[in-house]
Scaffold this active site. Structure first.
Site, mmCIF file in Angstrom:
data_model
loop_
_atom_site.group_PDB
_atom_site.id
_atom_site.type_symbol
_atom_site.label_atom_id
_atom_site.label_comp_id
_atom_site.label_asym_id
_atom_site.label_seq_id
_atom_site.Cartn_x
_atom_site.Cartn_y
_atom_site.Cartn_z
ATOM 1 N N LYS A 147 0.826 -1.212 0.000
ATOM 2 C CA LYS A 147 0.000 0.000 0.000
ATOM 3 C C LYS A 147 0.853 1.252 0.000
ATOM 4 O O LYS A 147 0.636 2.182 -0.795
ATOM 5 C CB LYS A 147 -0.928 0.003 1.216
ATOM 6 C CG LYS A 147 -1.849 1.211 1.275
ATOM 7 C CD LYS A 147 -2.721 1.179 2.518
ATOM 8 C CE LYS A 147 -1.920 1.462 3.764
ATOM 9 N NZ LYS A 147 -2.752 1.579 4.981
ATOM 10 N N ASP A 165 -6.424 0.936 0.439
ATOM 11 C CA ASP A 165 -6.519 1.324 1.850
ATOM 12 C C ASP A 165 -7.949 1.112 2.341
ATOM 13 O O ASP A 165 -8.775 0.513 1.648
ATOM 14 C CB ASP A 165 -6.074 2.775 2.036
ATOM 15 C CG ASP A 165 -6.944 3.768 1.259
ATOM 16 O OD1 ASP A 165 -7.956 3.331 0.640
ATOM 17 O OD2 ASP A 165 -6.638 4.967 1.263
#
Length: 224
Positions: A147, A165
């Site tokens: 991420k 996310d």
């Protein structure tokens, strides 16, 4: 199914286009000028290293806090401030992991020459992401998983990686496009990215553009 995204595009499309241009300038020229108004009273110059630090700061925190820290510390501050000085600033801004993030910034500073070397080698964004996040890679940035590495690459102009996310997961779950995962493994991350890419293609958008619209839908802001 995605009328909300199209409505967001009508409403804030000009701000999203401006943000994408800022990202492209950062990747192309090594620096950019961010303007987050009217969503946040912040505008400042950023360079590649300060953007990497921003992505370290936002993990398990927020984009707004990362932006405030990036604006206050400045491009030179990330390069020159001591561990104690960085910790003090982050603490004053209310960052929950001030000392840990300050330590990661200092470590990233020491190895940033390797990060620049990697960015110049012509690898695909997916390869770059793996090398920045893999614990076995000499290019690993401490604090970067898939991420965070995706976040950094998107913010320097790469449009074909997704920042999976909590906002993106919520969006995909609400659209019933993925199960209600309890933990996020590499396999789940990549599967979710594949689904999101199909959505983006169907809407005629890049992953980078769609991410900004989803973030707006979930927060009411176009940040980064």
């Amino acid at each position: 199914m995605f009328e909300d995204v199209l409505l967001a595009k009508e409403k804030v499309g000009s701000f999203v286009r401006r943000r994408l241009e800022e990202f492209e300038n950062l990747g192309r020229f090594g620096e950019t000028y961010f303007n987050f108004k009217p969503f946040l009273d912040a505008e400042y110059k950023a360079d590649l290293f300060s953007e990497l630090c921003f992505c370290l700061l936002t993990a398990n925190s927020s984009a707004s806090l990362g932006i405030k820290a990036q604006m206050q510390i400045g491009t030179e501050g990330f390069k020159t401030l001591s561990l104690e000085e960085l910790t003090e600033i982050l603490s004053s801004l209310g960052h929950r992991f001030a000392r840990q993030r300050a330590e990661r910034i200092v470590k990233a500073r020491e190895s940033f020459h390797r990060t620049l070397e990697l960015l110049k080698n012509g690898s695909s964004p997916q390869e770059l992401r793996d090398l920045l996040s893999d614990a076995c890679s000499k290019y690993k940035v401490e604090g970067f998983g898939l991420k965070e590495a995706s976040h950094f690459l998107r913010n320097i102009g790469y449009k074909d990686v997704a920042i999976i996310d909590r906002h993106i997961f919520r969006f995909l779950k609400e659209k019933k496009l993925i199960p209600d995962y309890k933990t996020v493994t590499r396999k789940i991350y990549l599967q979710s990215e594949k689904v999101l890419k199909e959505v983006a293609q169907g809407l005629g958008m890049s992953l980078a553009e769609l991410d900004l619209y989803v973030f707006y839908l979930k927060t009411g802001k176009v940040l980064k």
